[in-house]
Design an enzyme around this catalytic site. Structure first.
Site, short mmCIF file in Angstrom:
data_model
loop_
_atom_site.label_atom_id
_atom_site.label_comp_id
_atom_site.label_asym_id
_atom_site.label_seq_id
_atom_site.Cartn_x
_atom_site.Cartn_y
_atom_site.Cartn_z
N ASP A 59 3.50 31.27 -14.68
CA ASP A 59 2.43 31.59 -13.40
C ASP A 59 3.13 33.25 -13.33
O ASP A 59 4.23 33.51 -13.70
CB ASP A 59 3.57 31.01 -11.52
CG ASP A 59 2.88 29.85 -11.82
OD1 ASP A 59 3.01 29.08 -12.72
OD2 ASP A 59 2.75 30.02 -10.98
N LYS A 78 -4.81 28.14 -7.42
CA LYS A 78 -3.27 27.80 -6.38
C LYS A 78 -3.60 28.84 -5.59
O LYS A 78 -2.53 30.53 -5.78
CB LYS A 78 -2.75 27.97 -7.85
CG LYS A 78 -0.86 27.62 -7.24
CD LYS A 78 0.33 27.78 -8.17
CE LYS A 78 1.34 28.15 -7.42
NZ LYS A 78 2.40 27.75 -8.91
N LYS A 114 -3.76 32.58 -8.72
CA LYS A 114 -3.00 32.00 -7.66
C LYS A 114 -3.03 33.69 -6.95
O LYS A 114 -3.10 34.73 -7.68
CB LYS A 114 -1.75 31.80 -8.82
CG LYS A 114 -0.60 31.76 -7.75
CD LYS A 114 0.47 30.70 -8.67
CE LYS A 114 1.87 31.45 -7.29
NZ LYS A 114 3.16 31.12 -8.67
#
Lengths: 293, 302
Positions: B139, B238, B202
């Site tokens: 991430d 996400k 995300k």
């Protein structure tokens, strides 16, 4: 031209705010002459759920407040109630109470708040104990609040019953979810406005209105409620609520009582909603001196 | 064929903010009940990246969270495990060890999370460290400062280089939408990330408010949808930060289904980044099974 009176909307009190019921349903309270007085929320189990979440959130901070400060806040509620006495009496008169009964109801309510305000920083010293044990331990028991308390306010008493069950609970550091009197909910909602103006942190007291048969079983079975208090309900209703309360072994108190009597207030109402924590603290025997505890 | 930055700037549409808000409001009026709710809640559990990203993270905390990742609430049989755990690079090795022999993936934040204010070389080392220690997913955060300065090419190249450093690990690109100010920026950043090689986009780090609002998630889902219509390639989504209730999570699932369709309703393409969501979902599942409202006292802390 005659003036049309502006009627108040009686909303519920959850987490320090006045939302409408989640269910969107209302019922109408009428005066003794049959004229509509107000629409009152018919709360659903989801309102109960929201109220419990709010009460749980507020509980830790309320219990950690200095006992003296809790006393100050309870006293403040009494002060504010005194200032708005006439509004409460007017509501009772419109519901058919006599001037004398209405006056007594509100006067006693204020006095009861002052009574429990006084107890806030005193009950723990009196209920706690130092216990004799036959080992090298300093053994003492102190009170801690049970947590979140579900309360069914006395149906026949618009304000005094509610305050008599609520005050000892919050005096002892608990937070509460109250199901108000079904027949006389107006005083309960107006009282919520008093609480709101009395430094009571949001969520410490949550007041719902509506049908007990809908809300009470949900509240009694809720796993996040630690104790349950009801007064002057029927034996059958009490039994069914106790069955609901079994799953997390909540304490269940059903008082059959006349709240106008002098003996309807007391230390044991606070003590009922306290857990006792006993601590065994090792002590050293120094130079042959023994400890009496 | 990936687009160049100038092509992206030309193609990126403006976002109709009022339209987005109306559509999101409509989605939030939906109510899911009964067996569909049970199924939805279990799906949510299976899509969670159970996250701990604190300065105070200890090995004990990570170990306990890894255990929870595949033992969510043993009192209820047949609950799914979460999709992944998400930790700092320094904890990846430990998490890998704790989660061997399970299906739970290891995600690691990198690139000087959460600020992203470090030289590119440091970010690449950070990423490689996590991958070498066994991270299945990375991430990364974009350089929001550079983005707001208009240095889109820098942001694009940075993502592409981190993607290269990831090797086989899947790359999730955190836009930190709370710092991007407008939905137009969110859309542009989404398009840059997608074309630079993101496997997932995300919303947030969870350190900045507002985080994953429905409006922002919707805007990003639209970017994914447009990309799919154009190229046929799927990109994952996400939302992270601020999704702490089961109800909000279900609304997110409804939105994914309506915008992207059933293909995205698996943890391969949709995840929730959350720490406290799992417990709220568990409470709802317990309520569904027992009929009583549940208490957090009976569930492990997260």
């Amino acid at each position: 031209m005659s003036r049309i009176e502006v009627l108040k909307t009686y909303k519920v009190y959850i987490g320090g705010q006045f939302p409408r019921t989640e269910s969107g349903r209302y019922h109408t309270i009428t005066s003794k002459k049959g004229e509509p007085l107000a629409n009152v929320c018919l709360c659903s189990r989801k309102d109960v759920r929201n109220a419990v979440v709010a009460a749980r959130k507020a509980q830790g901070a309320w219990a950690e407040r200095a006992a003296f400060n809790r006393g100050q806040i309870l006293y403040r509620i009494a002060e504010m109630l005194e200032g708005r006495k006439s509004q409460f009496i007017e509501e009772l008169l419109s519901l058919g109470f006599t001037q004398k009964n209405a006056q007594t109801e509100i006067d006693l309510s204020i006095e009861r708040l002052v009574y429990y305000a006084g107890w806030c920083d005193k009950y723990n010293q009196i209920v706690s104990s130092v216990n004799p044990v036959s080992s090298a331990h300093f053994n003492f028991s102190t009170c801690e609040p049970m947590g979140v308390i579900g309360i069914i306010a006395d149906n026949n008493s618009p304000l005094l019953g509610l305050i008599s069950s609520l005050a000892p609970a919050i005096a002892g550091g608990n937070t509460v979810v109250v199901l108000s009197s079904v027949d006389y909910p107006l005083n309960a909602v107006t009282f919520a406005e008093v609480l709101h103006a009395s430094d009571v942190p949001g969520g410490v007291v949550n007041i719902l209105t509506g049908s007990l048969h809908e809300t009470a079983p949900t509240l009694a079975s809720h796993m996040d409620i630690n104790a349950f208090v009801a007064s002057n309900i029927s034996h059958e209703f009490s039994t069914s609520l106790q069955l609901n309360a079994v799953d997390n072994l909540k304490r269940f108190f059903h008082y059959t009582i006349d709240w106008n009597q002098q003996n309807s207030q007391g230390l044991h109402f606070i003590g009922d909603l306290q857990e006792v924590k006993t601590t065994w603290h090792p002590i050293e025997q120094i130079g042959g001196a023994t400890s009496s505890y | 064929m990936a687009k160049t930055i100038s092509q992206i700037l030309l193609d990126t549409p403006k976002v109709d903010k009022v339209g987005v808000e109306e559509r999101v409001a409509r989605i939030q009026t939906r109510s899911v009940k009964g067996p569909s709710k049970s199924q939805g809640l279990k799906m949510v559990l299976n899509m969670i990246d159970l996250t701990t990203l604190e300065g105070k993270d200890t090995q004990g905390k990570v170990r306990q969270m890894c255990y929870k990742a595949h033992h969510l609430h043993d009192a209820i049989p047949n609950l799914p495990a979460v999709a992944a755990v998400c930790v700092y690079p320094s904890m990846v090795k430990l998490a890998k060890k704790e989660l061997r022999n399970t299906q739970v993936k290891i995600a690691s934040v990198s690139t000087a999370f959460p600020s992203g204010q470090a030289p590119l070389e440091v970010k690449i080392i950070d990423t490689k460290f996590a991958v070498d220690n066994g991270a299945d997913e990375i991430d990364m955060v974009i350089s929001r400062g550079r983005f707001l300065q208009g240095e889109f090419q820098y942001v694009y190249d940075e993502i592409a280089q981190i993607k290269e450093a990831c090797g086989k690990a899947r790359l999730k690109v955190i836009l930190e939408t709370g710092e991007l100010a407008t939905l137009d920026n969110v859309r542009l950043a989404s398009d840059i990330a997608i074309h630079a090689g993101a496997d997932f986009i995300k919303t947030s780090t969870g350190k900045i408010q507002p985080a994953a609002t429905m409006q922002v998630t919707y805007t990003m889902l639209m970017a994914i949808q447009d990309h799919f219509a154009e190229t046929g390639n799927m990109i994952g989504m996400k939302p992270a930060g601020g999704i702490s209730t089961a109800k909000l999570a279900l609304h997110n699932l409804i939105m994914v289904k309506e915008v992207l369709g059933d293909d995205w309703l698996t943890n391969e393409w949709f995840r929730f980044g959350a720490s406290s969501l799992a417990n709220d979902v568990l409470m709802q599942i317990i309520k569904n099974e027992s009929g009583y409202y549940a208490s957090p006292d009976y569930i492990s802390i997260d």
